[in-house]
Design an enzyme around this catalytic site. Structure first.
Site, PDB file in Angstrom:
ATOM      1  N   LYS A   1      39.288   2.240  30.202  1.00 22.11           N
ATOM      2  CA  LYS A   1      38.725   3.437  29.608  1.00 22.11           C
ATOM      3  C   LYS A   1      38.128   4.208  30.899  1.00 22.11           C
ATOM      4  O   LYS A   1      37.602   3.803  31.781  1.00 22.11           O
ATOM      5  CB  LYS A   1      37.447   3.050  28.708  1.00 22.11           C
ATOM      6  CG  LYS A   1      36.749   4.291  28.222  1.00 22.11           C
ATOM      7  CD  LYS A   1      35.584   3.688  27.086  1.00 22.11           C
ATOM      8  CE  LYS A   1      34.963   4.621  26.344  1.00 22.11           C
ATOM      9  NZ  LYS A   1      33.847   4.535  25.354  1.00 22.11           N
TER      10      LYS A   1
ATOM     11  N   GLU B   1      37.692  -0.973  19.669  1.00 17.25           N
ATOM     12  CA  GLU B   1      36.800  -1.152  21.097  1.00 17.25           C
ATOM     13  C   GLU B   1      36.383  -2.206  21.195  1.00 17.25           C
ATOM     14  O   GLU B   1      35.358  -2.487  20.382  1.00 17.25           O
ATOM     15  CB  GLU B   1      36.486   0.334  21.356  1.00 17.25           C
ATOM     16  CG  GLU B   1      35.453   0.350  22.656  1.00 17.25           C
ATOM     17  CD  GLU B   1      34.830   1.477  22.798  1.00 17.25           C
ATOM     18  OE1 GLU B   1      34.370   1.880  23.927  1.00 17.25           O
ATOM     19  OE2 GLU B   1      34.552   2.322  21.715  1.00 17.25           O
TER      20      GLU B   1
ATOM     21  N   THR C   1       9.224  -0.326   4.969  1.00 17.71           N
ATOM     22  CA  THR C   1       9.444   1.093   3.981  1.00 17.71           C
ATOM     23  C   THR C   1       8.932   2.236   4.665  1.00 17.71           C
ATOM     24  O   THR C   1       9.161   3.201   3.893  1.00 17.71           O
ATOM     25  CB  THR C   1       8.812   0.773   2.799  1.00 17.71           C
ATOM     26  OG1 THR C   1       7.251   0.888   2.985  1.00 17.71           O
ATOM     27  CG2 THR C   1       9.029  -0.558   2.216  1.00 17.71           C
TER      28      THR C   1
ATOM     29  N   SER D   1       9.104   2.776  -0.946  1.00 14.13           N
ATOM     30  CA  SER D   1       9.556   1.202  -1.034  1.00 14.13           C
ATOM     31  C   SER D   1      10.566   1.029  -2.011  1.00 14.13           C
ATOM     32  O   SER D   1      11.048   0.118  -2.353  1.00 14.13           O
ATOM     33  CB  SER D   1       8.186   0.399  -1.583  1.00 14.13           C
ATOM     34  OG  SER D   1       7.533   1.147  -2.776  1.00 14.13           O
TER      35      SER D   1
ATOM     36  N   CYS E   1      38.270   5.462  22.871  1.00 12.41           N
ATOM     37  CA  CYS E   1      37.131   6.370  22.233  1.00 12.41           C
ATOM     38  C   CYS E   1      36.737   7.546  22.790  1.00 12.41           C
ATOM     39  O   CYS E   1      37.295   8.600  22.654  1.00 12.41           O
ATOM     40  CB  CYS E   1      35.818   5.260  22.263  1.00 12.41           C
ATOM     41  SG  CYS E   1      34.463   5.843  21.077  1.00 12.41           S
TER      42      CYS E   1
ATOM     43  N   SER F   1       4.942  -0.672  -3.426  1.00  9.79           N
ATOM     44  CA  SER F   1       3.745   0.192  -3.841  1.00  9.79           C
ATOM     45  C   SER F   1       3.887   1.062  -5.022  1.00  9.79           C
ATOM     46  O   SER F   1       2.831   1.538  -5.612  1.00  9.79           O
ATOM     47  CB  SER F   1       3.401   1.022  -2.709  1.00  9.79           C
ATOM     48  OG  SER F   1       4.325   2.107  -2.630  1.00  9.79           O
TER      49      SER F   1
END
Length: 582
Positions: A111, A44, A435, A335, A147, A330
């Protein structure tokens, strides 16, 4: 036997790269032609890339997208090509599939069902189509739809089957979330079996901002059985031969479709037959059948990990960043996991860890960060922040005099780290991978302009408990503790004050994550969450944290969607909001 050879090009386009996307499409057409395929289908909106969002509001973009579509059409000698593009026609824009053959544009399917939920916003850009075409291609009747069209039991597929379709080609940009592939396959099997036809489903692959597309294209037979499938999370060209005569045999034995009222299908759309090419049994030797292949797919935590790696790699590549990434290490689980994903996505030479210890950083965390860096083979820079923290506290001493140590002092440390890592990013042009996980983003257990600083939030949609599962998976794949076992075993802590633990501020994550899923992803009410067996005071605390943290999430870096409902594209809540569910 009347065989129809179909090729599904599971490609990784880039939004806005009209030239690059078209070049890739043409390369795959050449490969399919060499394989003597009758038809090749692409995902698509493959020409403009998916989703193009407000680029679709720019007339110049629409014009250029059509021009590149026409360049693809010119390469369709001797093969039918179905490729997604944005069709601007009659002062409207359609999510369209171009049908080309022998260098000519035969038709454009529009569509019909435009999704406007979750990550989708297609009513903003497109008008819905009204016609359900069937194309006679090398003597085989092929219906084309896009879709969302295939998700409806009574949709274009039913009209096309009633008009004689033996094969349905459904082109997709279907975003990934954990578990969606198996759910999708069950739906497609139902559509194929209910309509007694071959169903060829081609999906795009790759990362686009927060979304990941997992590919997993497939071909199903009239019994709903998968007869061929593509690999997951990589580009692939799937080629399969379809015994279309079996469709006729199957329909002779099944009377249900004959009892349908043709008038009931008129509300769906109008059928249309377009003749492209008649049956030619001489163009391909009978002994050169293409046997369906089955590509590698994933389940569970492995599927999530692969999605995170692909999403990270493509974000860096498609945004045009330097290939290097910075990660604040850390010595904690989050992390460490992000660093492992970063290395798998970009390579160890392209990831730099930055350790920024304070007076509250434990010796174990410093050692764990160093061991992780060694295990991953990445460079580790150490920049202590004690002196900087002391200087800032001295500057604030007159204003802070007489107050107790608290969150403000803790967050100063986090913001120092944010400043330092963003300075390194500016200096070297490297992307900062943040993180924070979904549990932290949900409850606001993150420092805005501190540990939230960065360009891409890799695990933003990953609940904390699943972070541990992913770390254990990564170690099991390596056959060794890439992520040190001590990192997995120790209680999580921000280490911003003496003896601090996450559990001082939050419920245990094993209790917290199910409540967050119920409230954030499932929209369950206060009473419903309590009925699950949760303490009322705890539920009230968690909901309050989620509601009050909306302003933080609005300023967070984008991150990869891996759950059915993520923060950002899926869940859109007002910041100024006085409604409470308790």
């Amino acid at each position: 036997m009347r065989n129809f050879r179909i090729a599904l090009a599971q490609i990784n386009p880039t939004v806005g790269d009209l030239e690059g996307n078209s070049r890739k499409v043409i390369e795959y057409i050449e490969r399919a032609r060499e394989s003597q395929a009758d038809l090749i289908a692409f995902p698509e909106l493959a020409i403009p890339g998916y989703p193009p969002e407000d680029l679709l509001l720019k007339p110049q973009f629409l014009e250029e997208n059509r021009r590149f579509m026409e360049s693809v059409v010119a390469h369709s000698e001797g093969i039918a090509v179905i490729v997604g593009f944005a069709d601007a026609a009659d002062a409207e824009v359609y999510n369209a599939a171009a049908i080309a053959y022998d260098g000519r544009l035969i038709d454009a399917y529009h569509k019909m069902f435009l999704p406007n939920y979750g990550v989708f916003d297609e009513d903003r850009y497109f008008r819905a189509g009204e016609t359900c075409p069937v194309y006679l291609i090398n003597g085989t009747f092929v219906g084309v739809n896009i879709c969302e069209d295939i998700w409806y039991p009574v949709g274009p597929t039913v009209v096309q089957r009633a008009a004689g379709a033996e094969v349905i080609v459904n082109i997709n940009g279907s975003p990934f979330h954990a578990g969606k592939r198996s759910f999708r396959e069950k739906m497609l099997a139902t559509r194929a079996a209910d309509n007694e036809l071959f169903l060829a489903y081609v999906n795009m692959v790759g990362g686009q901002d927060e979304l990941v597309f997992d590919g997993a294209s497939m071909v199903l037979d009239p019994l709903g059985e998968t007869v061929a499938s593509s690999r997951q999370f990589v580009e692939d060209l799937l080629i399969a031969d379809l015994d279309v005569q079996s469709v006729f045999r199957s329909r002779l034995r099944e009377p249900r479709p004959r009892k349908e009222d043709p008038e009931s299908l008129k509300d769906v759309g109008s059928p249309k037959l377009v003749r492209v090419s008649e049956w030619d049994d001489t163009h391909r030797p009978a002994d050169e059948a293409a046997t369906g292949s089955f590509g590698k797919v994933y389940d569970g935590v492995e599927e999530i990990y692969e999605a995170l790696v692909l999403g990270t790699r493509d974000y860096v590549r498609k945004c045009g960043y330097s290939s290097k990434a910075l990660i604040a290490l850390s010595g904690g689980i989050d992390s460490s996991l992000v660093a492992a994903i970063g290395v798998d996505a970009l390579g160890s030479d392209n990831v730099v860890g930055v350790s920024m210890p304070s007076e509250f950083s434990s010796d174990g965390s410093i050692v764990d960060a160093k061991l992780l860096a060694d295990n991953l083979g990445i460079e580790l820079w150490t920049i202590p922040i004690e002196q900087t923290f002391g200087s800032i506290m001295k500057s604030l001493a007159p204003q802070f005099e007489g107050t107790d140590w608290g969150v403000a002092e803790e967050n100063i440390q986090s913001r120092i780290r944010g400043n330092l890592i963003m300075a390194l990013s500016n200096k070297f042009g490297w992307l900062v991978l943040t993180t924070g996980n979904k549990s932290e983003m949900a409850t606001g257990y993150a420092t805005i302009y501190g540990d939230m600083s960065g360009g891409f939030a890799v695990i933003k949609d990953v609940p904390k408990v699943i972070c541990y599962d992913l770390a254990r998976f990564r170690n099991s794949r390596a056959g060794t503790d890439i992520i040190p076992q001590a990192v997995i075993d120790k209680p999580p802590s921000a280490e911003l004050r003496p003896d601090q633990l996450d559990q001082d501020s939050l419920p245990p994550y094993e209790e917290l994550d199910p409540i967050l899923k119920a409230y954030v992803e499932d929209d369950m009410s206060f009473d419903e969450i309590i009925a699950m067996g949760n303490d009322a005071a705890l539920v009230k605390q968690v909901i309050g944290l989620v509601d009050r943290s909306e302003y933080k999430r609005r300023q967070a870096a984008p991150g990869i969607k891996i759950t059915p409902r993520n923060f950002g594209r899926d869940r859109r809540m007002p910041i100024a909001n006085r409604w409470r569910s308790y």
